[in-house]
Design a protein around this motif. Sequence first.
Motif, PDB file in Angstrom:
ATOM      1  N   ARG A   1       0.848  -1.195   0.000  1.00 31.51           N
ATOM      2  CA  ARG A   1       0.000   0.000   0.000  1.00 31.51           C
ATOM      3  C   ARG A   1       0.881   1.242   0.000  1.00 31.51           C
ATOM      4  O   ARG A   1       1.889   1.300   0.689  1.00 31.51           O
ATOM      5  CB  ARG A   1      -0.925   0.007   1.216  1.00 31.51           C
ATOM      6  CG  ARG A   1      -1.846   1.216   1.271  1.00 31.51           C
ATOM      7  CD  ARG A   1      -3.020   1.002   2.189  1.00 31.51           C
ATOM      8  NE  ARG A   1      -4.002   2.059   2.018  1.00 31.51           N
ATOM      9  CZ  ARG A   1      -5.242   2.011   2.466  1.00 31.51           C
ATOM     10  NH1 ARG A   1      -5.652   0.935   3.114  1.00 31.51           N
ATOM     11  NH2 ARG A   1      -6.077   3.008   2.268  1.00 31.51           N
ATOM     12  N   LEU A   2       0.471   2.254  -0.799  1.00 34.26           N
ATOM     13  CA  LEU A   2       1.182   3.525  -0.878  1.00 34.26           C
ATOM     14  C   LEU A   2       0.280   4.613  -0.312  1.00 34.26           C
ATOM     15  O   LEU A   2      -0.837   4.824  -0.794  1.00 34.26           O
ATOM     16  CB  LEU A   2       1.546   3.846  -2.329  1.00 34.26           C
ATOM     17  CG  LEU A   2       2.221   5.204  -2.579  1.00 34.26           C
ATOM     18  CD1 LEU A   2       3.552   5.284  -1.850  1.00 34.26           C
ATOM     19  CD2 LEU A   2       2.406   5.438  -4.071  1.00 34.26           C
ATOM     20  N   LEU A   3       0.771   5.303   0.718  1.00 32.21           N
ATOM     21  CA  LEU A   3      -0.018   6.332   1.386  1.00 32.21           C
ATOM     22  C   LEU A   3       0.831   7.584   1.528  1.00 32.21           C
ATOM     23  O   LEU A   3       1.974   7.523   1.975  1.00 32.21           O
ATOM     24  CB  LEU A   3      -0.463   5.842   2.770  1.00 32.21           C
ATOM     25  CG  LEU A   3      -1.411   6.737   3.565  1.00 32.21           C
ATOM     26  CD1 LEU A   3      -2.765   6.792   2.887  1.00 32.21           C
ATOM     27  CD2 LEU A   3      -1.561   6.188   4.988  1.00 32.21           C
ATOM     28  N   ALA A   4       0.282   8.720   1.113  1.00 23.61           N
ATOM     29  CA  ALA A   4       0.993   9.996   1.246  1.00 23.61           C
ATOM     30  C   ALA A   4       0.062  11.007   1.893  1.00 23.61           C
ATOM     31  O   ALA A   4      -1.152  10.971   1.692  1.00 23.61           O
ATOM     32  CB  ALA A   4       1.453  10.499  -0.114  1.00 23.61           C
TER      33      ALA A   4
ATOM     34  N   THR B   1      -3.066   6.065  -2.138  1.00 27.64           N
ATOM     35  CA  THR B   1      -3.977   7.099  -1.665  1.00 27.64           C
ATOM     36  C   THR B   1      -3.212   8.340  -1.218  1.00 27.64           C
ATOM     37  O   THR B   1      -2.227   8.240  -0.489  1.00 27.64           O
ATOM     38  CB  THR B   1      -4.827   6.598  -0.478  1.00 27.64           C
ATOM     39  OG1 THR B   1      -5.481   5.383  -0.831  1.00 27.64           O
ATOM     40  CG2 THR B   1      -5.876   7.626  -0.088  1.00 27.64           C
ATOM     41  N   LEU B   2      -3.692   9.500  -1.662  1.00 26.87           N
ATOM     42  CA  LEU B   2      -3.215  10.777  -1.181  1.00 26.87           C
ATOM     43  C   LEU B   2      -4.219  11.275  -0.147  1.00 26.87           C
ATOM     44  O   LEU B   2      -5.402  11.451  -0.448  1.00 26.87           O
ATOM     45  CB  LEU B   2      -3.119  11.781  -2.327  1.00 26.87           C
ATOM     46  CG  LEU B   2      -2.791  13.222  -1.940  1.00 26.87           C
ATOM     47  CD1 LEU B   2      -1.380  13.344  -1.373  1.00 26.87           C
ATOM     48  CD2 LEU B   2      -2.972  14.161  -3.137  1.00 26.87           C
ATOM     49  N   VAL B   3      -3.748  11.487   1.082  1.00 31.29           N
ATOM     50  CA  VAL B   3      -4.603  11.983   2.166  1.00 31.29           C
ATOM     51  C   VAL B   3      -4.299  13.462   2.365  1.00 31.29           C
ATOM     52  O   VAL B   3      -3.181  13.824   2.733  1.00 31.29           O
ATOM     53  CB  VAL B   3      -4.367  11.207   3.475  1.00 31.29           C
ATOM     54  CG1 VAL B   3      -5.279  11.733   4.577  1.00 31.29           C
ATOM     55  CG2 VAL B   3      -4.588   9.716   3.258  1.00 31.29           C
ATOM     56  N   GLU B   4      -5.283  14.304   2.121  1.00 30.31           N
ATOM     57  CA  GLU B   4      -5.098  15.739   2.294  1.00 30.31           C
ATOM     58  C   GLU B   4      -5.659  16.171   3.643  1.00 30.31           C
ATOM     59  O   GLU B   4      -6.808  15.866   3.979  1.00 30.31           O
ATOM     60  CB  GLU B   4      -5.790  16.507   1.171  1.00 30.31           C
ATOM     61  CG  GLU B   4      -5.193  16.242  -0.201  1.00 30.31           C
ATOM     62  CD  GLU B   4      -5.741  17.176  -1.257  1.00 30.31           C
ATOM     63  OE1 GLU B   4      -6.533  18.083  -0.901  1.00 30.31           O
ATOM     64  OE2 GLU B   4      -5.377  17.021  -2.438  1.00 30.31           O
TER      65      GLU B   4
ATOM     66  N   ASP C   1     -12.423   0.927   1.062  1.00 34.50           N
ATOM     67  CA  ASP C   1     -12.590   1.347  -0.327  1.00 34.50           C
ATOM     68  C   ASP C   1     -11.239   1.737  -0.911  1.00 34.50           C
ATOM     69  O   ASP C   1     -10.236   1.827  -0.206  1.00 34.50           O
ATOM     70  CB  ASP C   1     -13.585   2.503  -0.429  1.00 34.50           C
ATOM     71  CG  ASP C   1     -13.186   3.699   0.438  1.00 34.50           C
ATOM     72  OD1 ASP C   1     -12.108   3.635   1.069  1.00 34.50           O
ATOM     73  OD2 ASP C   1     -13.939   4.685   0.486  1.00 34.50           O
ATOM     74  N   ARG C   2     -11.198   1.963  -2.201  1.00 39.86           N
ATOM     75  CA  ARG C   2      -9.954   2.293  -2.889  1.00 39.86           C
ATOM     76  C   ARG C   2     -10.117   3.679  -3.527  1.00 39.86           C
ATOM     77  O   ARG C   2     -10.582   3.802  -4.649  1.00 39.86           O
ATOM     78  CB  ARG C   2      -9.639   1.245  -3.957  1.00 39.86           C
ATOM     79  CG  ARG C   2      -9.381  -0.143  -3.384  1.00 39.86           C
ATOM     80  CD  ARG C   2      -9.345  -1.189  -4.500  1.00 39.86           C
ATOM     81  NE  ARG C   2      -8.290  -0.933  -5.464  1.00 39.86           N
ATOM     82  CZ  ARG C   2      -7.047  -1.396  -5.363  1.00 39.86           C
ATOM     83  NH1 ARG C   2      -6.705  -2.146  -4.321  1.00 39.86           N
ATOM     84  NH2 ARG C   2      -6.154  -1.131  -6.286  1.00 39.86           N
ATOM     85  N   GLU C   3      -9.736   4.691  -2.771  1.00 45.87           N
ATOM     86  CA  GLU C   3      -9.842   6.061  -3.245  1.00 45.87           C
ATOM     87  C   GLU C   3      -8.443   6.640  -3.439  1.00 45.87           C
ATOM     88  O   GLU C   3      -7.645   6.633  -2.506  1.00 45.87           O
ATOM     89  CB  GLU C   3     -10.617   6.924  -2.250  1.00 45.87           C
ATOM     90  CG  GLU C   3     -12.074   6.553  -2.115  1.00 45.87           C
ATOM     91  CD  GLU C   3     -12.867   6.870  -3.370  1.00 45.87           C
ATOM     92  OE1 GLU C   3     -12.374   7.656  -4.210  1.00 45.87           O
ATOM     93  OE2 GLU C   3     -13.982   6.324  -3.519  1.00 45.87           O
ATOM     94  N   PRO C   4      -8.134   7.160  -4.632  1.00 48.76           N
ATOM     95  CA  PRO C   4      -6.798   7.726  -4.835  1.00 48.76           C
ATOM     96  C   PRO C   4      -6.576   9.044  -4.118  1.00 48.76           C
ATOM     97  O   PRO C   4      -5.441   9.400  -3.832  1.00 48.76           O
ATOM     98  CB  PRO C   4      -6.717   7.906  -6.357  1.00 48.76           C
ATOM     99  CG  PRO C   4      -8.132   7.990  -6.798  1.00 48.76           C
ATOM    100  CD  PRO C   4      -8.925   7.133  -5.868  1.00 48.76           C
ATOM    101  N   VAL C   5      -7.661   9.774  -3.817  1.00 45.42           N
ATOM    102  CA  VAL C   5      -7.543  11.060  -3.126  1.00 45.42           C
ATOM    103  C   VAL C   5      -8.679  11.172  -2.113  1.00 45.42           C
ATOM    104  O   VAL C   5      -9.849  10.969  -2.464  1.00 45.42           O
ATOM    105  CB  VAL C   5      -7.633  12.252  -4.105  1.00 45.42           C
ATOM    106  CG1 VAL C   5      -7.480  13.576  -3.350  1.00 45.42           C
ATOM    107  CG2 VAL C   5      -6.591  12.142  -5.199  1.00 45.42           C
ATOM    108  N   VAL C   6      -8.330  11.482  -0.848  1.00 38.08           N
ATOM    109  CA  VAL C   6      -9.356  11.737   0.163  1.00 38.08           C
ATOM    110  C   VAL C   6      -9.000  13.012   0.904  1.00 38.08           C
ATOM    111  O   VAL C   6      -7.829  13.342   1.092  1.00 38.08           O
ATOM    112  CB  VAL C   6      -9.499  10.571   1.164  1.00 38.08           C
ATOM    113  CG1 VAL C   6      -9.987   9.311   0.463  1.00 38.08           C
ATOM    114  CG2 VAL C   6      -8.190  10.314   1.892  1.00 38.08           C
TER     115      VAL C   6
END
Length: 383
Positions: free
Chosen positions: A1-4, A33-36, A58-63
């Motif tokens: 998993r890639l998380l930023a 996922t990019l977490v803003e 779920d699989r969200e690229p941006v949250v």
Amino acid sequence: RLLAVERRTEGAASGLRGFFRSVAREYPDLTATLVEVAAGAGPEEVAAAVVTELAATDREPVVLTGGGTRRALRLTPTDLGALAATGAGPAGDGVAEAEAAGLDRDAVVLLVGGARGITARFARTIASVSRCRIELMGRTPVPAGAEDPVTAGAADRDALRAAFLRSGMTSPAEVERRVSAVLAAREVRDTVEGLRALGSQVRYHCVDVLDTEAVHATVKDIHAEHGRLDGVVYAAGVIEDKLIAEKPVESFRRVFTTKVGGARAVLDAVGALPTGPRFAVLFGSIAGALGNRGQSDYAAANDALEELGRRWSTPERRGLTVHWGPWAAAETNGGMVTPELMRSYAARGIKLIDPEEGPLSLLRELAWGAPEVHATVYTASGW
């Protein structure tokens, strides 16, 4: 998993949303996922956001997170409102839209990258419906005077290759470079002549958008010439599609900087005018809004345009990023996509934007779209 994790800083234009959307498409087995988080979020809030995301199914690229909530970004179909659908609405030819957008014979519009491709299509449309004054800015050199007799009689790419070979040129790379240069110059000339035939005053400026001083000087010259500048359309950019694993850093930087750095230079230049434009349209790509395989750099760049346009906007002027879907080729101008992408779209059942309808849809957006909307997607079919 890639998380930023990225802090939502006012005025930032990182393009990370577009990048992560492309990562998710290129690596379907990876949850990226990019977490803003809010700019002022403390360590505990950031940690809570990360834990929440790690537990998400779920699989969200941006949250986006904040105040204990987590939300994903979704495209929402939106019409142009009652004004566009009733008495003042479109008649189908673009004349009513041009008038509503403030484009008449005295108006001045600057189109950057606008002497070729789909921006030239939009230039032809506004010239035909308003006869406004048009200033074109592009990096294609156009020699003064008639075309060299060596190439003037060669009608297409194959004929030009043969002409250069007969002239003694031996390097295949040099031949291709010269052929492309001749075809590009012809397209610019044809665009300028076509716009004049439609009744518009036209000037073409050969300027590299990454030359900030030249951009500022050209914009000042345009304003000095006319005493006004009513609108800007920015469409400069390059495409160098490759999968992330094969993408050189230099190529990524070139694609991103040409699009974003050039747009920033143009917006800064027109923003410094004593009386600046009422609108600035930035031509993005649906890849920026949804991601696309092989276009991580292009998606990131077009995503970053959104923030530039939003930051430029005020109650008196609208910055609008239009994320276009793929365009079909027209008789006089090409589309926006490579042949490889065309085949990919056809295999996925994705339709192409009609080259006549595309410019009219933008005119309708400028005329009837909500001024607080700073990014929109236009496409001929689902993605």
